[in-house]
Design an enzyme around this catalytic site. Structure first.
Site, PDB file in Angstrom:
ATOM      1  N   SER A  84       0.808  -1.219   0.000  1.00 56.88           N
ATOM      2  CA  SER A  84       0.000   0.000   0.000  1.00 56.88           C
ATOM      3  C   SER A  84       0.838   1.265   0.000  1.00 56.88           C
ATOM      4  O   SER A  84       0.289   2.364  -0.107  1.00 56.88           O
ATOM      5  CB  SER A  84      -0.928  -0.002   1.215  1.00 56.88           C
ATOM      6  OG  SER A  84      -0.202   0.193   2.417  1.00 56.88           O
ATOM      7  N   THR A 214      -2.339   3.113   2.437  1.00 56.91           N
ATOM      8  CA  THR A 214      -1.785   4.369   2.924  1.00 56.91           C
ATOM      9  C   THR A 214      -1.202   4.137   4.299  1.00 56.91           C
ATOM     10  O   THR A 214      -1.618   3.231   4.998  1.00 56.91           O
ATOM     11  CB  THR A 214      -2.905   5.435   3.033  1.00 56.91           C
ATOM     12  OG1 THR A 214      -3.512   5.605   1.766  1.00 56.91           O
ATOM     13  CG2 THR A 214      -2.393   6.772   3.514  1.00 56.91           C
ATOM     14  N   THR A 232       1.599   7.157   0.510  1.00 54.39           N
ATOM     15  CA  THR A 232       0.839   6.059  -0.099  1.00 54.39           C
ATOM     16  C   THR A 232       1.283   5.770  -1.527  1.00 54.39           C
ATOM     17  O   THR A 232       1.851   6.638  -2.199  1.00 54.39           O
ATOM     18  CB  THR A 232      -0.659   6.438  -0.123  1.00 54.39           C
ATOM     19  OG1 THR A 232      -1.430   5.324  -0.553  1.00 54.39           O
ATOM     20  CG2 THR A 232      -0.940   7.584  -1.082  1.00 54.39           C
ATOM     21  N   ARG A 242      -3.758   9.570 -11.638  1.00 58.60           N
ATOM     22  CA  ARG A 242      -4.662   9.800 -10.504  1.00 58.60           C
ATOM     23  C   ARG A 242      -3.864  10.161  -9.244  1.00 58.60           C
ATOM     24  O   ARG A 242      -2.870   9.542  -8.911  1.00 58.60           O
ATOM     25  CB  ARG A 242      -5.482   8.537 -10.265  1.00 58.60           C
ATOM     26  CG  ARG A 242      -6.505   8.646  -9.112  1.00 58.60           C
ATOM     27  CD  ARG A 242      -6.009   8.009  -7.838  1.00 58.60           C
ATOM     28  NE  ARG A 242      -7.050   7.901  -6.832  1.00 58.60           N
ATOM     29  CZ  ARG A 242      -6.821   7.553  -5.569  1.00 58.60           C
ATOM     30  NH1 ARG A 242      -5.590   7.282  -5.164  1.00 58.60           N
ATOM     31  NH2 ARG A 242      -7.796   7.494  -4.696  1.00 58.60           N
ATOM     32  N   THR A 265      -7.066   7.241   5.823  1.00 58.36           N
ATOM     33  CA  THR A 265      -6.690   6.186   4.879  1.00 58.36           C
ATOM     34  C   THR A 265      -7.983   5.600   4.327  1.00 58.36           C
ATOM     35  O   THR A 265      -9.022   5.667   4.962  1.00 58.36           O
ATOM     36  CB  THR A 265      -5.861   5.067   5.543  1.00 58.36           C
ATOM     37  OG1 THR A 265      -6.645   4.439   6.564  1.00 58.36           O
ATOM     38  CG2 THR A 265      -4.573   5.598   6.150  1.00 58.36           C
ATOM     39  N   GLY A 266      -7.897   5.027   3.144  1.00 56.52           N
ATOM     40  CA  GLY A 266      -9.100   4.474   2.528  1.00 56.52           C
ATOM     41  C   GLY A 266      -9.404   5.194   1.235  1.00 56.52           C
ATOM     42  O   GLY A 266      -8.485   5.704   0.568  1.00 56.52           O
TER      43      GLY A 266
HETATM   44  N1  GLY Z   1      -6.142   7.182   0.604  1.00 53.07           N
HETATM   45  C1  GLY Z   1      -5.230   6.814  -0.382  1.00 53.07           C
HETATM   46  C2  GLY Z   1      -5.687   7.054  -1.740  1.00 53.07           C
HETATM   47  O1  GLY Z   1      -6.878   7.035  -1.995  1.00 53.07           O
HETATM   48  O2  GLY Z   1      -4.865   7.263  -2.599  1.00 53.07           O
END
Ligand code: GLY
Length: 367
Positions: A84, A214, A232, A242, A265-266
């Site tokens: 991650s 993350t 992350t 992105r 995070t998420g």
């Molecule tokens: N929270 C990490 C991401 O969406 O890139």
């Protein structure tokens, strides 16, 4: 005469260097937040625990706040098994590992970030360079890479063999209408992979497109200073280019020396749309306890997801609740912490003088 260029004033400020930094920090500690002195605290995602264990003793003895939180997340950035973050992170749909990272410092209310940076092992350190050695808050893509190289960061291949194999397995399973075929025996050996500090199957890794990875760490120093960092590899197999919430101040992280610190995070898009970390810190400022501030923001995220589901139905489940994951980490100026999550029974990492580095239960909005 007043400068016409705001950055000239800022450069003058920066030129004061460490002395100004120390003065600002000591003033904050002495005048505004006496109660927080000698309550060193770290809070973050579960995968921050190994890093917290490494730094806790020196931090509790008065160690530097920014050095400490960066040391915590650098452990995950360099860990090839954590898919991650950093080295070994899952790539975008073209096989490129692109990283986002940010840092924010309460005493100087300054921040730095990098987005979509490639081939740099420690983007969190580059974020700090952006904060301390430029007049900017965010550098992205090839410019961020060149900036890192100019400051001596080596070029590093971040796509490990394991991450490359997971990426290819994802490509082969994406569609039965293209020419790629998955090997018949793949994923039959029961092998498990690290994600967010948990073990998941190859099938879960590639099937769950909601998987976002993350690491976040917020800290309160013995001098009562707050700071935070988030880093992350972002959403696995994302569309190239992105950028998630992690390098967006207010979304993936935020701190204010007058109120506290928070991180996320998420699902990054949800954190951006709700400005989650800023929203939490504003609620702390109003006197909310960390757990209440976090849950209130998650309720807001849930309402926003229900509205967004009008054009993207997959955002909610059959009950109209968010179908994605989002976890928030909160640190009050008095050293109280909380970790809250949309659903489930996960854990977050915390370290304070009451118990040292450990995992604690997240408070779920929905069971
Ligand atoms: N929270 C990490 C991401 O969406 O890139």
């Amino acid at each position: 005469m007043e400068s016409q260029h705001p950055s000239l004033d800022r450069r003058r400020f920066l030129a004061l260097g460490a002395a100004a930094h120390a003065l600002a920090a000591s003033k904050v500690g002495a005048q505004e937040h006496e109660a927080a002195r000698d309550r060193p605290t770290l809070v973050g995602s579960a995968n921050a625990l190994p890093g917290m264990k490494q730094v806790w003793e020196s931090f509790a003895a008065g160690g530097d706040l920014l050095d400490t939180i960066l040391s915590v997340v650098k452990v995950a950035e360099a860990d090839p098994k954590d898919h991650s973050v950093g080295l070994g992170g899952l790539p975008d749909e073209d096989g490129h590992v692109t990283l986002d990272a940010a840092i924010m410092h309460g005493p100087t209310h300054n921040s730095g970030a990098v987005g979509c940076i490639e081939n740099i092992l420690h983007p969190c350190e580059v974020a700090r360079l952006v904060m301390e050695r430029t007049d900017h808050c965010l550098l992205v893509g090839p410019g961020a890479y060149r900036f890192a190289r100019a400051h001596g960061h080596p070029h590093t291949e971040l796509l490990t063999d394991e991450a490359r194999a997971i990426w290819m397995a994802w490509k082969e399973r994406m569609s039965d209408r293209d020419d790629r075929l998955a090997p018949a025996q793949d994923d039959k050996d029961g092998r498990l992979y690290d994600l967010h500090g948990e073990k998941v199957s190859l099938d879960a890794l590639i099937k769950d497109r909601a998987v976002t990875g993350t690491i976040h760490c917020s800290g309160l120093s013995t001098r009562g200073e707050v700071a935070c960092t988030t880093t992350t590899s972002g959403l696995s197999f994302k569309i190239p280019g992105r950028v998630g919430d992690s390098p967006i101040v207010g979304a993936g992280l935020y701190c204010d020396q007058e109120a506290g610190s928070a991180g996320a995070t998420g699902r990054g898009e949800a954190a951006i749309l709700a400005n989650t970390s800023f929203a939490i810190v504003e609620l702390l400022r109003q006197g909310k306890a960390p757990v209440d501030a976090g849950l209130e923001v998650l309720r807001r995220v849930a309402r926003q997801a229900a509205r967004a589901a009008k054009w993207q139905a997959a955002l909610v489940d059959e009950e109209g609740k968010p179908a994605f994951g989002l976890t928030l980490y909160i640190l009050g100026l008095d050293g109280t912490t909380a970790g809250v999550t949309l659903r489930g029974h996960g854990r977050y990492a915390v370290s304070d003088t009451q118990g040292g580095p450990r995992l604690a239960d997240l408070v779920p909005l929905y069971e």
